[in-house]
Design a protein around this motif. Structure first.
Motif, PDB file in Angstrom:
ATOM      1  N   THR A 158       0.833  -1.056  -0.001  1.00 45.06           N
ATOM      2  CA  THR A 158      -0.144   0.048   0.091  1.00 45.06           C
ATOM      3  C   THR A 158       0.825   1.194  -0.170  1.00 45.06           C
ATOM      4  OG1 THR A 158      -0.006  -0.033   2.562  1.00 45.06           O
ATOM      5  CG2 THR A 158      -1.732  -1.099   1.268  1.00 45.06           C
ATOM      6  N   ARG A 159       2.067   1.168   0.048  1.00 45.39           N
ATOM      7  CA  ARG A 159       2.960   2.353   0.573  1.00 45.39           C
ATOM      8  C   ARG A 159       2.412   3.363   1.271  1.00 45.39           C
ATOM      9  NH1 ARG A 159       4.192   3.736  -5.888  1.00 45.39           N
ATOM     10  NH2 ARG A 159       5.166   5.787  -5.007  1.00 45.39           N
ATOM     11  N   VAL A 160       1.990   2.592   2.591  1.00 43.11           N
ATOM     12  CA  VAL A 160       1.477   3.357   3.572  1.00 43.11           C
ATOM     13  C   VAL A 160       1.899   4.696   4.108  1.00 43.11           C
ATOM     14  CG1 VAL A 160       2.256   2.103   5.580  1.00 43.11           C
ATOM     15  CG2 VAL A 160      -0.008   2.855   5.950  1.00 43.11           C
ATOM     16  N   ARG A 161       1.196   5.628   4.197  1.00 41.66           N
ATOM     17  CA  ARG A 161       1.345   6.882   4.539  1.00 41.66           C
ATOM     18  C   ARG A 161       2.351   7.628   3.757  1.00 41.66           C
ATOM     19  NH1 ARG A 161       2.437   5.024  10.338  1.00 41.66           N
ATOM     20  NH2 ARG A 161       0.491   3.800  10.778  1.00 41.66           N
ATOM     21  N   GLU A 162       2.602   7.298   2.380  1.00 43.94           N
ATOM     22  CA  GLU A 162       3.212   8.114   1.400  1.00 43.94           C
ATOM     23  C   GLU A 162       2.439   9.072   1.007  1.00 43.94           C
ATOM     24  OE1 GLU A 162       5.981   6.227  -1.335  1.00 43.94           O
ATOM     25  OE2 GLU A 162       4.536   7.315  -2.924  1.00 43.94           O
ATOM     26  N   HIS A 163       1.342   9.025   1.136  1.00 39.69           N
ATOM     27  CA  HIS A 163      -0.031  10.075   0.475  1.00 39.69           C
ATOM     28  C   HIS A 163      -0.234  10.738   1.765  1.00 39.69           C
ATOM     29  CE1 HIS A 163      -3.573  11.693  -1.193  1.00 39.69           C
ATOM     30  NE2 HIS A 163      -3.793  11.709  -0.042  1.00 39.69           N
ATOM     31  N   SER A 164       0.156  11.909   2.147  1.00 33.97           N
ATOM     32  CA  SER A 164      -0.252  12.595   3.398  1.00 33.97           C
ATOM     33  C   SER A 164      -0.188  14.200   3.031  1.00 33.97           C
ATOM     34  CB  SER A 164       0.670  12.399   4.583  1.00 33.97           C
ATOM     35  OG  SER A 164       1.896  12.946   4.332  1.00 33.97           O
ATOM     36  N   PHE A 165      -1.040  14.842   3.734  1.00 31.85           N
ATOM     37  CA  PHE A 165      -1.013  16.425   3.558  1.00 31.85           C
ATOM     38  C   PHE A 165      -0.170  17.247   4.605  1.00 31.85           C
ATOM     39  CE2 PHE A 165      -5.548  15.329   1.777  1.00 31.85           C
ATOM     40  CZ  PHE A 165      -5.276  15.926   0.658  1.00 31.85           C
ATOM     41  N   GLU A 166       0.541  18.094   4.111  1.00 32.63           N
ATOM     42  CA  GLU A 166       1.398  18.743   5.012  1.00 32.63           C
ATOM     43  C   GLU A 166       0.508  19.517   5.783  1.00 32.63           C
ATOM     44  OE1 GLU A 166       2.963  22.253   6.620  1.00 32.63           O
ATOM     45  OE2 GLU A 166       1.619  22.496   5.068  1.00 32.63           O
ATOM     46  N   THR A 167       0.999  19.800   7.192  1.00 38.24           N
ATOM     47  CA  THR A 167      -0.120  19.951   8.420  1.00 38.24           C
ATOM     48  C   THR A 167      -0.306  21.448   8.492  1.00 38.24           C
ATOM     49  OG1 THR A 167       1.714  19.960  10.124  1.00 38.24           O
ATOM     50  CG2 THR A 167       0.600  17.941   9.337  1.00 38.24           C
ATOM     51  N   PHE A 168       0.545  22.396   8.095  1.00 39.32           N
ATOM     52  CA  PHE A 168       0.213  23.908   8.358  1.00 39.32           C
ATOM     53  C   PHE A 168      -0.808  24.168   7.210  1.00 39.32           C
ATOM     54  CE2 PHE A 168       4.713  24.586  10.087  1.00 39.32           C
ATOM     55  CZ  PHE A 168       4.136  25.351  11.488  1.00 39.32           C
ATOM     56  N   THR A 169      -0.729  23.809   5.847  1.00 39.37           N
ATOM     57  CA  THR A 169      -1.758  24.082   4.893  1.00 39.37           C
ATOM     58  C   THR A 169      -3.157  23.282   5.135  1.00 39.37           C
ATOM     59  OG1 THR A 169      -0.454  22.696   3.518  1.00 39.37           O
ATOM     60  CG2 THR A 169      -0.356  25.030   3.076  1.00 39.37           C
ATOM     61  N   TRP A 170      -2.912  22.003   5.519  1.00 47.08           N
ATOM     62  CA  TRP A 170      -4.149  21.138   5.917  1.00 47.08           C
ATOM     63  C   TRP A 170      -5.017  21.713   7.069  1.00 47.08           C
ATOM     64  CZ3 TRP A 170      -4.661  18.628  10.493  1.00 47.08           C
ATOM     65  CH2 TRP A 170      -5.619  17.682  10.800  1.00 47.08           C
TER      66      TRP A 170
END
Length: 362
Positions: A68-80
Motif C-alpha cells: 500500500t506504500r502506507v502514509r506516502e500520501h499525506s497532507f502537509e500539516t500547516f496548509t491542511w
C-alpha cells in the motif's frame, strides 16, 4: 474563544492521523482510509458536529512501503490545518511539525496564520523526528539531542510573538538577526502545544514547554506510572501538563463482530511488509513506545501504529475509556480504519455513555 483543549470536558477526545493514507492502520482491506481532501473535510465535520475536541495530523514525508506504500500520501500539516480552519468553527486544529526540518521563523508565521483563520483554535504538535529515510530527503539526519534544538525553536517562536521590536537570538542551533513575526498568535503566549515522548528527554521538554504530553502504554493498568512521572516533572517547574494517549478503535454492535474485523484488517489482511518496516524503524530510532509493545503486540502496529486497541461494543469501549481516565489521563486521540464510515457510530453510541460517566459534558 477558549481553545477546546482548555474546554469543559473532563476527558478530551480527538481524531488522529486522518491527513495520511491509511490513518494509523497498516492494512490492505479495500475500505482503508484514502485521505483525500474531501475525506478530511467530511471527517472533521463529523467530529465537530459530535462535539469532539481536536483534529490532530501525523507528520509524514515518506511512507513505509509494502503493497500500500502506507502514509506516502499525506497532507502537509500547516496548509491542511489552514484549510480545515476555514471550514470549521469549534474544533481544535493541530499542526505536527518536525523541528529540524522547519525553521522557527517560518513556523511562527504559519502557526499564527492558522490561529487567526481559526479564531484561536490552532495547536502545535512538536516533533523532533526519528526516521532517517525521511530526513535524508532533506539532506539532513535526525539530531541525537533533538529536544535541545526544540527548546530553542519554541523559545524563538514565543519571543517572536511577545517582542515589540526585532531581536537577535544566539543559541547552539539558531543564530538569528532581527527576528520579527507579525501578527502574533491570538492565543498567548502561543497556541496550545503538545509532544509525544516515552523517554526522559522528551518528557523533560514537555514539562517545560508543552501543555500536553502524549504517552502510550501496553496495558491500561500501566498508565498511571506515566501520568505520575509527568506530573512530577512538570510540578518541579511550577507547571501542570495534561497527559493524553492514543488508541485505535473498532466499535461494533457485538464484541465478536469487532474482534473478527480487528483480526481481518490487522492480521489476515495487514500489509505485512509495511508493518515490518514501520516496527523496525520505530524500534531502532524512536522513543515513543513502551519497549514491550514491540515484542508482544504486532497486531497493534498493524491496527494502529502500536497504540492501545479499543475493540468491542460501545459499552465496552466506554468502560475502557473510563478506566484510562481513572489512571489520570486527560484525553485520547483516536484512529479508525475508515474515519467517515466509523466515526458516526462511535460518536452516536459511545459519547452518551461517556457523558453518563461524567467524562463529557452534554
Amino acid at each position: 474563544m477558549t481553545h477546546p483543549l482548555h474546554g469543559r470536558h473532563r476527558f478530551k477526545l480527538g481524531v488522529f492521523s486522518a491527513n495520511a493514507d491509511g490513518g494509523l492502520a497498516i492494512t490492505t482491506v479495500p475500505e482503508r482510509w484514502r485521505a483525500s481532501w474531501a475525506d478530511n473535510l467530511a471527517a472533521v465535520r463529523i467530529a465537530e458536529d459530535a462535539g469532539l475536541d481536536f483534529f490532530l495530523p501525523i507528520a509524514r514525508w515518506k511512507g513505509f512501503g509494502g503493497a500500500t506504500r502506507v502514509r506516502e500520501h499525506s497532507f502537509e500539516t500547516f496548509t491542511w490545518a489552514a484549510g480545515l480552519a476555514a471550514a470549521t468553527s469549534r474544533i481544535g486544529l493541530f499542526m505536527t511539525v518536525h523541528v529540524p526540518l522547519v525553521h522557527p521563523v517560518y513556523a511562527a508565521k504559519a502557526l499564527a496564520t492558522v490561529d487567526h483563520i481559526s479564531g484561536g483554535r490552532a495547536g502545535l504538535n512538536i516533533v523532533c523526528g526519528w526516521n532517517p529515510d525521511e530526513f535524508a530527503m532533506f539532506g539532513a539526519t535526525p539530531d541525537e539531542r533533538g529536544y535541545d534544538r526544540a527548546a530553542e525553536w519554541i523559545t524563538i517562536i514565543e519571543r517572536a510573538y511577545a517582542s515589540d521590536e526585532p531581536f537577535d537570538f544566539d543559541g547552539a542551533y539558531y543564530r538569528l538577526k532581527g527576528v520579527v513575526s507579525r501578527p502574533a498568535s491570538l492565543q498567548r503566549p502561543r497556541p496550545v502545544t503538545m509532544n509525544a515522548a516515552f523517554g526522559p528527554p522528551g518528557r523533560d521538554f514537555a514539562a517545560r514547554h508543552c501543555d500536553v504530553l502524549f504517552s502510550t502504554f501496553s496495558e491500561i493498568a500501566d498508565g498511571r506510572g506515566h501520568v505520575e512521572d509527568m506530573r512530577a516533572r512538570s510540578a518541579a517547574l511550577g507547571r501542570e501538563v495534561g497527559v493524553y494517549t492514543v488508541c485505535h478503535v473498532v466499535c461494533r454492535e457485538s464484541r465478536q463482530e469487532a474482534e473478527e474485523y480487528y483480526r481481518r484488517y490487522a492480521v489476515e489482511q495487514a500489509d505485512h511488509a509495511a508493518v515490518d518496516a514501520h516496527m523496525a524503524g520505530k524500534k531502532a530510532f524512536a522513543a515513543s513506545h513502551d519497549r514491550a509493545a514491540f515484542d508482544l503486540y504486532r497486531q497493534r502496529f498493524a491496527g494502529g501504529a502500536g497504540s492501545y486497541p479499543l475493540i468491542g461494543t460501545p459499552e465496552r469501549i466506554a468502560d475502557e475509556i473510563a478506566a484510562i481516565a481513572e489512571q489520570g489521563y486527560a484525553g485520547a486521540a483516536l484512529s479508525f480504519v475508515n474515519y467517515t464510515a466509523e466515526l458516526p457510530f462511535f460518536c452516536d453510541r459511545v459519547l452518551p455513555l461517556l457523558r453518563r460517566a461524567g467524562l463529557r459534558e452534554a
